[in-house]
Design a protein around this motif. Structure first.
Motif, PDB file in Angstrom:
ATOM      1  N   ASP A 181      76.224  65.830 -28.023  1.00 52.71           N
ATOM      2  CA  ASP A 181      75.940  64.883 -29.104  1.00 52.71           C
ATOM      3  C   ASP A 181      75.690  63.464 -28.596  1.00 52.71           C
ATOM      4  O   ASP A 181      75.226  62.625 -29.341  1.00 52.71           O
ATOM      5  N   GLU A 182      76.006  63.189 -27.330  1.00 53.75           N
ATOM      6  CA  GLU A 182      75.737  61.844 -26.835  1.00 53.75           C
ATOM      7  C   GLU A 182      74.403  61.839 -26.095  1.00 53.75           C
ATOM      8  O   GLU A 182      74.246  62.536 -25.092  1.00 53.75           O
ATOM      9  N   LEU A 227      74.258  61.480 -22.294  1.00 55.41           N
ATOM     10  CA  LEU A 227      74.759  62.611 -21.524  1.00 55.41           C
ATOM     11  C   LEU A 227      73.797  63.792 -21.595  1.00 55.41           C
ATOM     12  O   LEU A 227      73.661  64.559 -20.643  1.00 55.41           O
ATOM     13  N   ARG A 273      82.876  69.678 -27.624  1.00 54.96           N
ATOM     14  CA  ARG A 273      83.143  68.875 -28.823  1.00 54.96           C
ATOM     15  C   ARG A 273      81.842  68.301 -29.361  1.00 54.96           C
ATOM     16  O   ARG A 273      81.232  67.437 -28.737  1.00 54.96           O
ATOM     17  N   PRO A 309      79.564  67.445 -33.267  1.00 55.53           N
ATOM     18  CA  PRO A 309      79.614  67.432 -34.733  1.00 55.53           C
ATOM     19  C   PRO A 309      79.179  68.791 -35.267  1.00 55.53           C
ATOM     20  O   PRO A 309      78.427  69.506 -34.609  1.00 55.53           O
ATOM     21  N   THR A 346      81.924  69.757 -20.504  1.00 55.24           N
ATOM     22  CA  THR A 346      82.880  69.051 -21.338  1.00 55.24           C
ATOM     23  C   THR A 346      83.527  67.895 -20.583  1.00 55.24           C
ATOM     24  O   THR A 346      83.640  67.925 -19.352  1.00 55.24           O
ATOM     25  N   ALA A 347      83.908  66.865 -21.325  1.00 55.95           N
ATOM     26  CA  ALA A 347      84.603  65.746 -20.695  1.00 55.95           C
ATOM     27  C   ALA A 347      86.021  66.167 -20.374  1.00 55.95           C
ATOM     28  O   ALA A 347      86.540  65.905 -19.305  1.00 55.95           O
ATOM     29  N   TYR A 348      86.649  66.825 -21.326  1.00 61.53           N
ATOM     30  CA  TYR A 348      88.057  67.166 -21.148  1.00 61.53           C
ATOM     31  C   TYR A 348      88.485  68.026 -22.305  1.00 61.53           C
ATOM     32  O   TYR A 348      88.572  67.550 -23.425  1.00 61.53           O
ATOM     33  N   ASP A 349      88.701  69.276 -22.070  1.00 65.89           N
ATOM     34  CA  ASP A 349      89.235  70.138 -23.113  1.00 65.89           C
ATOM     35  C   ASP A 349      90.231  71.059 -22.463  1.00 65.89           C
ATOM     36  O   ASP A 349      89.914  72.179 -22.089  1.00 65.89           O
ATOM     37  N   LYS A 401      82.295  66.499 -17.182  1.00 64.20           N
ATOM     38  CA  LYS A 401      81.550  65.242 -17.161  1.00 64.20           C
ATOM     39  C   LYS A 401      82.437  64.149 -16.585  1.00 64.20           C
ATOM     40  O   LYS A 401      83.632  64.136 -16.898  1.00 64.20           O
ATOM     41  N   PRO A 402      81.961  63.203 -15.815  1.00 62.19           N
ATOM     42  CA  PRO A 402      80.578  63.107 -15.336  1.00 62.19           C
ATOM     43  C   PRO A 402      80.250  64.267 -14.384  1.00 62.19           C
ATOM     44  O   PRO A 402      81.116  64.705 -13.633  1.00 62.19           O
TER      45      PRO A 402
END
Lengths: 390, 278
Positions: B16-17, B20, B64, B66, B96-99, B116-117
């Motif tokens: 969603d970003e 990224l 993550r 929307p 994922t950044a962090y899950d 990510k990164p």
């Protein structure tokens, strides 16, 4: 010649089911159920009987009474009515929280009434149990007056003793509760600091921001640099800020702006934001981290979950009643009752903020949320911060 | 006999970003030049649509997002719009950044995930594995055998498990939506002192306010933290910490006194055990 024996009475005056003032975190006090109420009443009656007996014994010992038997009967006859009278007014004293201005007249009246009833009862009981007494040659009128005075004195002493003990107990309880409350306030302030720090280094925020900077480094180095600067400014301000006692609204908004700056670069067109804050209000002093958590919340729960994103507006106003209001309005998803954040840690931010407000300002500060039209949430903070110019 | 040149592999990416998303596309262009990106999506719903439309070989999914998140997209990618399982669903790579939860779940599986990164070396290793699996598929197809599943049964089950756990836990109630004059107010559950049933409404009392909400008490009870609220009567639920003391009413019933509200509430017999001294 048996001098009539006065007697005292007494009851545990301030009933012990007055508010317990237990600290807010303590488990609710289990209250006596029926059997323990009966047990309590029985104990009180026994204590009164014992006390009356003791008084009778003392009267004999000091020579006021000559025989224990008549002294015992009179002691009980007078003591029990005083005890009953005091016991029956005790709830009113308790309701007034032991206020002396209530306790003295009530207990005074109770003791006098108890003595009057007691004297009558004692006269009758002596006649029944010891038909021979009082001894001849003693003026019945003088005996009655002396008995009355002794009875009142004993009644007052015993009542005072019980009353004093209860007051002391309550004072101690209250002091405990207050000390506890102070500790709770301190703890919640410390928690808020920790929370603020943790929110900033929330892994998602941290790594996504780093990923954003990393993405920009090759494509647009100046933009990458600007984003990194903003992120660093935000982190630094947050760290410094979370430790400070107070800040100004202007500084709080600057820190908030650096957060929004970082989020703006990440979310692109999905996030719009503006501040609408009259210049004079920016100088007002307030505790740090009251506005930023609201904005963070708006981004996290309002804007980010929506593919189309939305706008955030921060407004500050001087209300008609002189208080300062700050509103954070977003046009995001809205906090419907059944939308729980995906991560278990979420959503507690506002509750912590509300708790912190209570600790700092008591009931004068307010945090309320309402739905925005046509969509989104408005968080409204009202703080009792006076206008220094006035 | 030479095999016809294989068509270039195709991928859908979703994050969603925008930064990224672009970064991922750029990194893939370097690590896997022949890969064709046929869809770059900003949310879960459009990712599902793109996967069904394009039938890509690979999907790189942010977790993550929307709308429907990456886990849901992965589960959906294994079947067509009508629910029929696909022969060759895309290979899935989570980005994922962090899950923590999701990553733990896949730690020991063949499923790839990237954090990510993005690190170039990790991305290259992942691309190597994806290429190998696509080659296996092509070989199986050429031999007329069934293609190996993109997500093995265990992984699919694990994704389903993660999703079910999230759906099944009735969302803990944090906010109540109450109509108050002309506005809709949101009351944090943490501020509620008492709930009291009144016809088809619930009266909600906070320290210094009250409001009505439309929710059956039964539904409310299922979603309230049980250790924080006690039902003391058919129609009354109080916050346990707000109970100051109890006393006996004239009728002999237990009555609850609260710390921050003057009202008293009767305890009915079935709930009296909550207050028993032992």
């Amino acid at each position: 010649m048996s001098t009539p024996m006065p007697a005292p009475n007494a009851t545990s005056t301030v009933p012990s089911d007055t508010p317990t003032n237990a600290p807010p975190d303590a488990p609710p006090t289990a209250s006596p159920d029926a059997t323990s109420t009966v047990r309590r009443a029985a104990l009180i009656v026994l204590a009164t009987l014992a006390l009356n007996t003791l008084i009778a014994a003392m009267l004999v010992a000091v020579g006021i009474s000559t025989a224990f038997g008549p002294a015992f009967v009179q002691s009980q006859a007078i003591g029990l009515p005083i005890a009953a009278a005091c016991w029956s007014v005790a709830p009113w004293v308790a309701r007034a929280e032991g206020d002396v201005r209530v306790a003295v007249p009530l207990f005074g009246a109770a003791i006098v009434a108890g003595v009057l009833v007691g004297l009558a009862l004692a006269g009758w009981a002596s006649g029944v149990f010891f038909p021979g007494a009082p001894a001849p040659g003693v003026d019945p009128g003088r005996v009655t007056v002396r008995t009355a005075i002794l009875s009142i004195a004993c009644g007052v002493l015993v009542t005072l003793a019980f009353y004093g003990r209860e007051r002391l107990r309550h004072a101690r309880l209250r002091a405990d509760a207050e000390g506890w409350r102070a500790v709770a306030a301190e703890r919640s302030a410390a928690q808020a600091q920790l929370q603020a720090l943790r929110a900033q280094v929330e892994p998602h925020f941290l790594f996504n921001t780093l990923a954003g900077v990393s993405a920009l480094i090759e494509r647009d180095p100046p933009a990458a640099r600007a984003m990194l600067d903003e992120f660093a400014r935000h982190l630094r301000a947050t760290l410094r800020h979370a430790r400070a006692e107070t800040t100004t609204l202007g500084e709080e908004l600057d820190v908030t702006a650096s957060l929004l700056g970082v989020m703006q670069r990440r979310l692109g067109e999905r996030l719009q934001w503006r501040f609408d804050v009259p210049e004079p209000l920016r100088a007002l002093r307030l505790p740090p981290m009251l506005v930023q958590p609201l904005v963070e919340n708006a981004v996290k729960h309002g804007i980010e979950p929506l593919a189309v994103g939305g706008a955030i507006e921060v407004r500050a106003r001087r209300e008609a009643d002189g208080r300062l209001s700050v509103e954070v309005a977003d046009t995001g998803r809205g906090l419907a009752e059944d939308t729980a954040p995906r991560d278990p840690g979420g959503g507690t931010g506002l509750a912590n903020l509300a708790q912190r407000l209570r600790a700092i300002y008591g009931p004068d500060a307010r945090l309320a949320l309402r739905e925005n039209r046509p969509r989104g949430t408005v968080a409204r903070l009202v703080l009792p911060i006076p206008d220094p110019a006035r | 006999m030479t095999a016809p040149p294989a068509p270039p592999p195709r991928a859908v990416i979703a994050d969603d970003e925008p930064l990224l998303r672009d970064a991922l596309a750029g990194a893939l262009a370097r690590a896997w030049p022949e890969l064709e990106i046929v869809g770059a999506c900003a949310d879960g719903d459009s990712a599902i649509a793109a996967i069904r439309r394009e039938r890509p070989d690979v999907a790189f999914l942010d977790i993550r997002m929307p709308g429907r998140d990456g886990l849901t997209v992965a589960a959906e990618s294994a079947r067509a719009g009508d629910g029929a399982p696909l022969d060759e669903p895309p290979l899935i790579v989570f980005v994922t950044a962090y899950d923590a939860h999701a990553l733990e779940a896949f730690e020991r599986d063949a499923v790839d995930y990237l954090v990510k990164p993005l690190e170039t070396a990790r991305l290259e290793r992942a691309v190597g594995r994806l290429r190998a699996r696509l080659a296996e598929r092509a070989a199986a197809r050429a031999a007329g055998a069934a293609a190996p599943a993109a997500l093995d049964a265990g992984v699919l089950q694990r994704i389903a498990g993660l999703l079910a756990a999230r759906e099944a836990a009735p969302a803990p109630l944090r906010w109540l939506r109450a109509s108050l004059r002309d506005e809709v107010r949101l009351i944090p559950i943490d501020e509620v002192v008492v709930f009291e049933a009144a016809d088809k409404y619930l009266r909600v009392l906070t320290r210094d306010d009250e409001a009505l909400i439309r929710m059956p008490l039964k539904e409310l009870l299922e979603r309230l933290p049980a250790d924080e609220f006690w039902q003391i009567h058919r129609g009354t639920v109080v916050r346990a910490r707000e109970v100051a003391r109890t006393s006996r009413g004239l009728s002999g019933r237990l009555v609850v006194h609260l710390r921050s509200r003057p009202e008293r509430f009767e305890v009915s017999r079935p709930f009296a055990h909550l207050f028993r001294a032992d």
